[in-house]
Design a protein around this motif. Structure first.
Motif, short mmCIF file in Angstrom:
data_model
loop_
_atom_site.label_atom_id
_atom_site.label_comp_id
_atom_site.label_asym_id
_atom_site.label_seq_id
_atom_site.Cartn_x
_atom_site.Cartn_y
_atom_site.Cartn_z
N GLN A 1 53.52 -33.39 69.79
CA GLN A 1 52.27 -32.79 70.26
C GLN A 1 51.29 -32.59 69.12
OE1 GLN A 1 50.91 -29.00 70.80
NE2 GLN A 1 51.41 -28.87 72.96
N ASP A 2 50.02 -32.93 69.32
CA ASP A 2 49.04 -32.91 68.24
C ASP A 2 48.86 -31.52 67.61
OD1 ASP A 2 48.51 -35.60 68.41
OD2 ASP A 2 46.76 -35.36 69.71
N ALA A 3 48.77 -30.48 68.43
CA ALA A 3 48.56 -29.13 67.88
C ALA A 3 49.70 -28.73 66.97
CB ALA A 3 48.40 -28.11 69.00
N LEU A 4 50.93 -29.06 67.36
CA LEU A 4 52.09 -28.71 66.53
C LEU A 4 52.24 -29.67 65.35
CD1 LEU A 4 54.72 -27.74 69.26
CD2 LEU A 4 53.30 -26.24 67.85
N LEU A 5 51.83 -30.91 65.53
CA LEU A 5 51.91 -31.87 64.42
C LEU A 5 50.98 -31.47 63.28
CD1 LEU A 5 52.78 -34.51 63.11
CD2 LEU A 5 51.09 -35.71 64.52
N THR A 6 49.74 -31.10 63.60
CA THR A 6 48.81 -30.72 62.54
C THR A 6 49.22 -29.40 61.90
OG1 THR A 6 47.32 -29.75 64.20
CG2 THR A 6 46.86 -32.01 63.48
N LEU A 7 49.78 -28.49 62.71
CA LEU A 7 50.28 -27.23 62.14
C LEU A 7 51.47 -27.50 61.22
CD1 LEU A 7 49.85 -24.09 62.38
CD2 LEU A 7 51.80 -24.13 63.96
N TRP A 8 52.37 -28.36 61.65
CA TRP A 8 53.54 -28.77 60.85
C TRP A 8 53.09 -29.37 59.52
CZ3 TRP A 8 54.92 -33.81 59.38
CH2 TRP A 8 56.24 -34.01 58.95
N ASP A 9 52.11 -30.26 59.58
CA ASP A 9 51.61 -30.89 58.36
C ASP A 9 50.92 -29.88 57.45
OD1 ASP A 9 50.93 -33.42 56.83
OD2 ASP A 9 48.91 -32.66 57.23
N THR A 10 50.13 -28.99 58.04
CA THR A 10 49.43 -27.98 57.24
C THR A 10 50.42 -27.05 56.55
OG1 THR A 10 47.45 -28.03 58.62
CG2 THR A 10 47.85 -26.01 57.39
N ALA A 11 51.51 -26.68 57.25
CA ALA A 11 52.51 -25.79 56.66
C ALA A 11 53.24 -26.46 55.50
CB ALA A 11 53.50 -25.35 57.73
N ARG A 12 53.33 -27.77 55.50
CA ARG A 12 53.95 -28.47 54.38
C ARG A 12 53.02 -28.57 53.18
NH1 ARG A 12 56.89 -28.67 58.17
NH2 ARG A 12 59.06 -29.33 58.19
N ARG A 13 51.75 -28.65 53.44
CA ARG A 13 50.78 -28.69 52.35
C ARG A 13 50.42 -27.29 51.84
NH1 ARG A 13 48.73 -33.99 52.58
NH2 ARG A 13 49.26 -35.02 54.55
N HIS A 14 50.56 -26.30 52.71
CA HIS A 14 50.26 -24.90 52.36
C HIS A 14 51.47 -24.06 52.80
CE1 HIS A 14 46.00 -25.95 51.68
NE2 HIS A 14 46.18 -26.78 52.69
N GLU B 1 58.99 -23.60 70.78
CA GLU B 1 58.51 -24.94 70.40
C GLU B 1 57.94 -24.94 68.98
OE1 GLU B 1 56.14 -27.40 73.18
OE2 GLU B 1 56.40 -25.71 74.55
N THR B 2 57.13 -23.93 68.68
CA THR B 2 56.50 -23.84 67.36
C THR B 2 57.54 -23.67 66.27
OG1 THR B 2 54.50 -22.87 68.32
CG2 THR B 2 54.84 -22.57 65.96
N THR B 3 58.49 -22.76 66.51
CA THR B 3 59.53 -22.49 65.52
C THR B 3 60.35 -23.74 65.25
OG1 THR B 3 59.66 -20.17 66.21
CG2 THR B 3 61.54 -21.05 64.99
N ALA B 4 60.73 -24.44 66.31
CA ALA B 4 61.50 -25.67 66.13
C ALA B 4 60.70 -26.71 65.37
CB ALA B 4 61.92 -26.21 67.50
N ALA B 5 59.41 -26.81 65.67
CA ALA B 5 58.57 -27.80 64.98
C ALA B 5 58.46 -27.50 63.50
CB ALA B 5 57.18 -27.82 65.62
N LEU B 6 58.22 -26.25 63.15
CA LEU B 6 58.04 -25.90 61.74
C LEU B 6 59.33 -26.00 60.94
CD1 LEU B 6 55.57 -22.86 61.91
CD2 LEU B 6 55.07 -25.25 61.40
N GLU B 7 60.46 -25.83 61.61
CA GLU B 7 61.75 -25.91 60.90
C GLU B 7 62.29 -27.34 60.82
OE1 GLU B 7 64.29 -23.22 62.97
OE2 GLU B 7 63.40 -21.43 62.05
N SER B 8 61.68 -28.25 61.57
CA SER B 8 62.17 -29.63 61.60
C SER B 8 61.61 -30.45 60.43
CB SER B 8 61.74 -30.28 62.92
OG SER B 8 62.09 -31.65 62.93
N ASN B 9 62.40 -31.41 60.01
CA ASN B 9 61.92 -32.37 59.01
C ASN B 9 61.19 -33.54 59.66
OD1 ASN B 9 62.94 -31.00 56.72
ND2 ASN B 9 64.99 -31.83 57.11
N GLU B 10 61.27 -33.60 60.98
CA GLU B 10 60.63 -34.68 61.72
C GLU B 10 59.30 -34.20 62.30
OE1 GLU B 10 61.72 -37.80 61.85
OE2 GLU B 10 63.35 -37.17 60.53
N PRO B 11 58.27 -35.02 62.23
CA PRO B 11 56.97 -34.60 62.76
C PRO B 11 57.02 -34.43 64.28
CG PRO B 11 56.92 -36.91 62.09
CD PRO B 11 58.21 -36.36 61.61
N PRO B 12 56.44 -33.34 64.79
CA PRO B 12 56.39 -33.13 66.25
C PRO B 12 55.52 -34.18 66.93
CG PRO B 12 55.85 -31.12 65.03
CD PRO B 12 55.83 -32.24 64.04
#
Length: 307
Positions: free
Chosen positions: A97-110, A84-95
């Motif tokens: 689930q909140d935990a994965l969404l904030t991680l996805w956003d953080t990975a784009r900023r950092h 789930e995490t790998t798919a979320a981080l590799e996607s261009n679409e926001p996840p």
């Protein structure tokens, strides 16, 4: 201390859906790790509060999946979470689930965060299958595989940019987390023994005439021998914590109060463990709240210089 809303804005987080997701993760971290949350909010620059909260909340979500239950169930849960995490981080679409969404956003900023998450997940099977250590070498492998990558999810947000300094920084983080993890295993011995998971190597217990089974029974008769074990383990933790005391000097000035406080609180926890000795088997042990608050207040006065 800036408001949470201001911290989100300073971090560039303006989308209402994202702000709600960060709000939810903030609530989780504040509930289960209050002292750490307060340290972040008091001692770090406001723009770092959301990514640190996102990283800590993600670690907590992972731990919740793999920390208890049968090994097979924990391993299966981790495999699903990894996917789930790998798919979320590799996607261009926001996840969703909140935990994965904030991680996805953080990975784009950092952008470095994706590699840190990958290292953490690659080491997580060690935690999912962990029931104890046979030797000190097993403990060291656990720290390298799981504890250090977990710490680096947040520590990487404070890391110096220069490559030559970064190597020393990672070494300091390794010293910090080894002392921290060893101290935690001692402080949490009562709870861990009840869950059939003991963080003191079996061969160290054997040297003092103890067995895992003795600790699981929580017999007061274990306390005298366990005194010697706790003292020896605390000595090792103190040595590694001493090695990380130069860590704050490697980072930007505005990050130093936070690292100073982190190290000081671990030293307080270790002191509490020493005072309890073998009695850590009988009840959970931690630093006095007042002493922790004094550390935070002292470092807050320093942090205000950089506000």
């Amino acid at each position: 201390m800036s408001s949470w809303s201001t911290a989100l804005t300073k971090a560039g987080i303006t989308d209402p859906r994202l702000r709600r997701a960060y709000d939810a993760q903030r609530g989780i971290v504040r509930t289960y790790a209050l002292h750490e949350y307060v340290a972040v909010r008091l001692l770090l620059p406001a723009e770092l509060h959301p990514p640190v909260v996102a990283a800590v909340a993600y670690m907590h979500a992972t731990d919740e999946l793999i920390d208890t239950g049968a090994v097979d169930a924990r391993t299966a849960a981790l495999a699903s979470w990894d996917a789930e995490t790998t798919a979320a981080l590799e996607s261009n679409e926001p996840p969703v689930q909140d935990a994965l969404l904030t991680l996805w956003d953080t990975a784009r900023r950092h952008p470095h965060m994706a590699a840190r998450v990958r290292a953490f997940l690659d080491g997580a099977p060690v935690e999912a299958s962990w029931t104890g250590f046979e030797t000190e070498a097993d403990f060291q492998a656990y720290v390298d595989s799981y504890s250090l990558p977990g710490l680096m999810l947040t520590a990487s947000l404070l890391a110096p940019a220069a490559p030559e300094t970064y190597e020393s920084y990672v070494k300091g983080c390794r010293d910090l987390i080894e002392g921290w993890q060893r101290s935690d295993f001692l402080a949490d011995l009562c709870e861990d023994a009840g869950n059939d998971r003991i963080g003191i190597p079996r061969d160290e217990l054997t040297r003092h005439g103890l067995k895992f089974e003795d600790l699981r029974s929580k017999s007061p008769a274990c306390v005298p021998a366990l005194d010697h074990v706790v003292r020896a383990q605390a000595d090792l933790a103190e040595t590694t914590l001493a090695g990380c005391r130069t860590l704050p000097a490697l980072v930007a000035a505005e990050h130093r109060p936070f690292l100073d406080a982190l190290i000081a609180v671990q030293e307080l926890r270790l002191g509490a463990v020493r005072r309890e000795g073998g009695r850590v088997l009988l009840h959970d042990t931690g630093p006095a709240t007042l002493a922790t608050l004094r550390v935070l207040a002292r470092q807050y006065r320093k942090a205000r210089r950089y506000a």
